[in-house]
Design an enzyme around this catalytic site. Sequence first.
Site, PDB file in Angstrom:
ATOM      1  N   HIS A  73       0.800  -1.223   0.000  1.00  0.00           N
ATOM      2  CA  HIS A  73       0.000   0.000   0.000  1.00  0.00           C
ATOM      3  C   HIS A  73       0.830   1.268   0.000  1.00  0.00           C
ATOM      4  O   HIS A  73       0.306   2.370   0.185  1.00  0.00           O
ATOM      5  CB  HIS A  73      -1.069  -0.044   1.106  1.00  0.00           C
ATOM      6  CG  HIS A  73      -2.187  -0.955   0.685  1.00  0.00           C
ATOM      7  ND1 HIS A  73      -2.389  -2.197   1.209  1.00  0.00           N
ATOM      8  CD2 HIS A  73      -3.100  -0.821  -0.304  1.00  0.00           C
ATOM      9  CE1 HIS A  73      -3.394  -2.774   0.579  1.00  0.00           C
ATOM     10  NE2 HIS A  73      -3.843  -1.966  -0.348  1.00  0.00           N
ATOM     11  N   GLU A 125      -1.622   3.670   3.322  1.00  0.00           N
ATOM     12  CA  GLU A 125      -1.815   4.188   1.955  1.00  0.00           C
ATOM     13  C   GLU A 125      -2.200   5.672   1.982  1.00  0.00           C
ATOM     14  O   GLU A 125      -1.680   6.483   1.203  1.00  0.00           O
ATOM     15  CB  GLU A 125      -2.905   3.376   1.244  1.00  0.00           C
ATOM     16  CG  GLU A 125      -3.159   3.841  -0.173  1.00  0.00           C
ATOM     17  CD  GLU A 125      -4.297   3.081  -0.827  1.00  0.00           C
ATOM     18  OE1 GLU A 125      -4.504   1.896  -0.510  1.00  0.00           O
ATOM     19  OE2 GLU A 125      -4.980   3.678  -1.666  1.00  0.00           O
TER      20      GLU A 125
END
Length: 292
Positions: A73, A125
């Site tokens: 991510h 992320e």
Amino acid sequence: MNIHLAEHFGMCFGVKAALRSINEIETSGGVTVLGELVHNPVVQKQLVEQGIKYGSPEKIGEAESGTVVFTAHGVSDNTRRGWSETSLQVVDTTCPLVKKAHRSLECLVLAGYLPVVIGQRDHVEVRGLTGDFPEAIVVLEASDIDAIPEGVEKIGIISQTTQPVKRVQGLVDEIAKRFHGAEVRFVNTVCQPTRDRQQAMEDLCRKCDTVVVVGGRNSNNTKQLVESSRARGCDTIHVVEPGELFKDRFANSRNVGVTAGTSTLDETVEEVVETLRGFTVSSSVLATELSS
Ligand code: SF4
């Protein structure tokens, strides 16, 4: 009792590729994974047993000698640059669909839109996205929309790749409604594996009275599958491992669905199906393809 596997379930290609990369690293110099690779205690235990350590992507240079790994991510471009300037070897397993979300946000900013990210502020992320664009407003609930300044002319929205599609669309609609005088542009960056698993869960609930969701208790997307199944009225059982299943629990079940979050190993899902099969001699597995 019939057992139905979801059409799409379990680990996505991005997480599988990241795990493959880690397993190929020469570990003698030490390996530090920057962030949680998968929210799954079974996998975490295996990695710890291999001597792999964990660190934070933002603490640049704070790792033992050897190799550092960016998870699927991702990290911000600034963080990536920072680590590349250390003496450590860097392995970047960022999923291409996360990179696409970064590029989409960059394009919106370059085109003059106020950046908005739908997602969880603390997720690795989203931290990567806001690391490069600190002006981005993070929205997870409708109340977060209050942070968007009145009078803004252009709003550019992207989403964390693993957010539920319905939540994202609801928030985009709400922003468009509240800022009807502004130009609102939405780039849908929810990844295809996430969409597929959510759709497959809906399909599963249409034919099953009971659903078993396999995955870590700290796995966000597993929890979302559990919530989604419950919201559709299915009797929902969340397990991490097959040992948590008990025959009596299925006494009134006729059609049992099985699905799993994106951090769950195929082997664990297979073991769950085998355990359920063992609960009844008349069970039949209607969709046996253990690949997503
Ligand atoms: S969940 Fe989606 S974005 Fe994340 S690693 Fe998997 S495929 Fe890539």
